[in-house]
Design an enzyme around this catalytic site. Structure first.
Site, short mmCIF file in Angstrom:
data_model
loop_
_atom_site.label_atom_id
_atom_site.label_comp_id
_atom_site.label_asym_id
_atom_site.label_seq_id
_atom_site.Cartn_x
_atom_site.Cartn_y
_atom_site.Cartn_z
N TRP A 1 0.83 -1.21 0.00
CA TRP A 1 0.00 0.00 0.00
C TRP A 1 0.87 1.26 0.00
CZ3 TRP A 1 -1.27 -4.59 2.08
CH2 TRP A 1 -2.55 -5.10 1.83
N CYS B 1 -6.51 -5.29 -1.60
CA CYS B 1 -7.64 -6.12 -1.16
C CYS B 1 -8.42 -6.76 -2.30
CB CYS B 1 -8.57 -5.31 -0.26
SG CYS B 1 -9.37 -3.89 -1.04
N HIS C 1 -13.38 -1.85 1.18
CA HIS C 1 -12.54 -3.03 1.42
C HIS C 1 -13.24 -4.23 0.81
CE1 HIS C 1 -9.68 -5.75 3.04
NE2 HIS C 1 -10.51 -6.32 3.89
N ASP D 1 -11.45 -13.43 4.68
CA ASP D 1 -10.67 -12.29 4.20
C ASP D 1 -9.20 -12.68 4.12
OD1 ASP D 1 -9.63 -9.83 3.55
OD2 ASP D 1 -10.69 -8.72 5.11
N ASN E 1 -20.28 -3.04 11.26
CA ASN E 1 -21.33 -2.52 12.14
C ASN E 1 -20.81 -1.90 13.43
OD1 ASN E 1 -24.01 -1.93 12.57
ND2 ASN E 1 -24.55 -3.93 13.39
N ASP F 1 -19.71 1.07 15.95
CA ASP F 1 -19.96 2.50 16.13
C ASP F 1 -18.62 3.23 16.15
OD1 ASP F 1 -22.63 2.00 16.27
OD2 ASP F 1 -22.80 2.28 18.44
N GLU G 1 -30.74 -3.91 15.36
CA GLU G 1 -29.36 -3.54 15.04
C GLU G 1 -28.64 -3.02 16.28
OE1 GLU G 1 -26.17 -0.69 13.89
OE2 GLU G 1 -28.16 -0.14 14.66
N TYR H 1 -31.33 -29.35 7.65
CA TYR H 1 -30.74 -30.14 8.72
C TYR H 1 -29.27 -29.80 8.93
CZ TYR H 1 -28.22 -33.14 5.44
OH TYR H 1 -27.37 -33.60 4.47
#
Length: 588
Positions: free
Chosen positions: A279, A315, A374, A397, A437, A439, A491, A560
């Site tokens: 990078w 990536c 990403h 990943d 997700n 914060d 959420e 199942y």
């Protein structure tokens, strides 16, 4: 007496006859008895040749959906029968002759590890076991139908045929000049990678061209990527990657293990894997990541150099190669792009920004970051190692970001577990949860050196999660698979549940009491095939104070294997409870 001897195949055993100046023998048995007075049973049985029937256009490759692969090896999928043909030195006598196959994979094959398989000859094939049955005889040729279990180890197998008679003579062996390549089988219901939608199998296993998304959520770009999983040398390269890893061959039957190893081996960070990440902006001694548009050249280069890492990738390149390798091995896979993707470095499950007393950024503490995009992967499998309902799509990943158990790898993490905040489930669920997700929380240092929250952004990360749509080049938004609707109560519950297992469990001070329990009860003996299922939900207040709570209930169809198919019913109900009161809140 100068007469020609002619052998006519087939027919019943009968004495030789004179016909037009020739002696006609209807079988090898009558010939040997007439000429040499040797019974057929006295001749030691041996194999002259083995035909694995590996033609791309033949029955095996067509039925196993492997006709697109290059090469003349027999490429098959586990949990499904295949056929081979043996040429013997005489007809096979089921009463006296014995025959079995030996399949070996890895450097030290062992029966106890499943890497040396002894395939017996049986009269009737049964599912979920290695067996062979004679399905066709033609004088000294026999055709075998061979069955493999859906849990078989994948990889390259050598084939040996062992023959003997019922007498005490030594067995003879014949090694096939060709090998068998065993792959995962998304078409087989008993295989944990089973995918029940044919259009999705065509997309996520057989499609060798795709699209990978990049840019920002306001300006999403797409680049076409040549996965090329069927190109010449690619299957060989994928098997080479598995061989170079530390995983023993006996572990290759479990797709969770295989995916985890592939995640580590695609990057070169600590195990001389396929691709070097860069990078820095300086790619003068290699290829710029943005110059690649195909996995084929990278994997071929890695194979031809005997495992020298290729320079360079970022990536989307790591993801493209991972899609290629997983699809090539038979695991349904897709490349996934997350916009505003968080990188949580301290397992806090929040993206943290630190300021000093004067509201200046504290650089040495601000290691968390948010990438404008990403790219990682989803792969499809059941997860028998996790609670029911957590099979299906799993995030993996290969971009080297953080170590997992000492190695740069990530996943597979259940997307359903990520969505509900069950970050205590393996593998690497906390990291992926934070990517989509977490914060964004701003902290200020106080005069006593401690930190306090001054602001939080609840919608800062995890936007427009994208993958190529099935059967078209359109972009499919799959954000709803990774997280509940932003700002919804579900959420928020997922975020707060996840944070309790992070390094800052007190980030969210919950004002809600936790002394209300929920119990699901089934009436009678439980659900029966073809009948309605009756169940009720009991909510009970265990405290001496009144409580207000919200009950969320959902009924879903589940295979199942633990893979969820779809939601039947979803309800939300507000419940008020008196002290120590238990209430039957709903019946389904």
């Amino acid at each position: 007496n100068g007469m020609a001897i002619k052998n006519v195949t087939g027919g019943q055993k009968s004495p030789p006859r004179l016909q037009g100046g020739e002696i006609i023998f209807t079988s090898l048995d009558t010939y040997l008895n007439f000429m040499l007075n040797i019974p057929l049973s006295e001749i030691k049985l041996s194999v002259c040749s083995v035909d694995l029937l590996s033609s791309k256009m033949g029955q095996n490759r067509q039925e196993h959906h492997t006709d697109l692969y290059q090469g003349d090896e027999l490429i098959i999928r586990r949990g499904q029968t295949f056929q081979i043909e043996l040429e013997l030195n005489r007809p096979f006598n089921a009463d006296n002759d014995k025959l079995h196959l030996d399949l070996r994979t890895g450097p030290l094959p062992m029966v106890s590890k499943g890497t040396h398989v002894i395939v017996p000859l049986v009269d009737h094939l049964e599912d979920e076991r290695w067996e062979a049955k004679i399905v066709e005889k033609n004088v000294n040729k026999i055709k075998l139908s061979v069955n493999s279990p859906a849990s078989a180890v994948i990889g390259l197998y050598g084939v040996t045929v062992t023959t003997s008679s019922s007498k005490d003579e030594a067995a003879t062996t014949h090694n096939s000049s060709k090998n068998i390549v065993m792959l995962f089988n998304p078409w087989c219901e008993e295989d944990v990678v089973f995918l029940d939608d044919e259009e999705e199998r065509k997309e996520y296993v057989l499609n060798d061209i795709g699209r990978i998304y990049y840019g920002t959520e306001k300006q999403i770009g797409a680049r076409t990527w040549n996965f090329g999983q069927f190109h010449e040398g690619i299957l060989e390269a994928c098997l080479f990657i598995l061989e170079k890893s530390d995983m023993p061959p006996s572990g290759r039957g479990d797709p969770v293990n295989v995916v985890r190893v592939i995640s580590a081996m695609i990057n070169a960070q600590d195990d001389f894997g396929v691709l070097v990440g860069n990078w820095s902006g300086d790619y003068s001694d290699g290829v710029s990541p943005s110059a690649w548009s195909s996995s084929v050249e990278i994997l071929r280069k890695y194979l031809s150099s005997n495992g020298t890492p290729v320079s360079y990738g970022q990536c989307w390149v790591f993801s493209g190669i991972t899609t290629t390798v997983l699809r090539c091995l038979g695991i349904p896979a897709r490349s996934v792009t997350n916009f505003q993707s968080a990188h949580d470095t301290d397992v806090s499950l929040t993206t943290d920004v630190y300021f000093d007393e004067n509201m200046k950024l504290i650089d040495y503490l601000n290691s968390d970051s948010v990438w404008n995009f990403h790219v990682w992967n989803d792969c499809w499998m059941a997860r028998p190692d996790l609670p029911p309902g957590l099979g299906g799509w799993q995030a993996v990943d290969s971009t080297p970001q953080e170590t997992s158990q000492g190695t740069f790898r990530c996943g597979p993490a259940s997307v359903n577990a990520i969505r509900s905040g069950q970050v205590y489930l393996k593998h690497d669920t906390p990291f992926v949860f934070a990517e989509v997700n977490s914060d964004k929380i701003y902290w200020q240092r106080k005069l006593d050196g401690t930190f306090c929250q001054i602001q939080s952004e609840k919608k800062a990360v995890g936007h427009c999660i994208s993958t190529k749509a099935v059967g078209s080049d359109e972009r499919a938004d799959i954000t709803h698979l990774y997280k509940h609707q932003e700002g919804s109560e579900e959420e928020r519950i997922a975020v707060e549940t996840a944070s309790r297992y992070g390094s800052k469990p007190d980030v969210y001070s919950s004002a809600m009491a936790e002394d209300v329990c929920v119990e699901v009860k089934m009436e009678g003996e439980g659900p029966m095939m073809g009948a309605d299922a009756q169940l009720s939900i009991l909510v009970k207040n265990l405290s001496s104070q009144p409580r207000r709570t919200t009950l969320h209930s959902q009924v879903a169809v589940m295979y199942y294997t633990g893979v969820l198919k779809g939601t039947i019913k979803k309800e939300q109900m507000h419940v008020e409870l008196l002290p120590n009161e238990g209430r039957l809140s709903t019946k389904l």
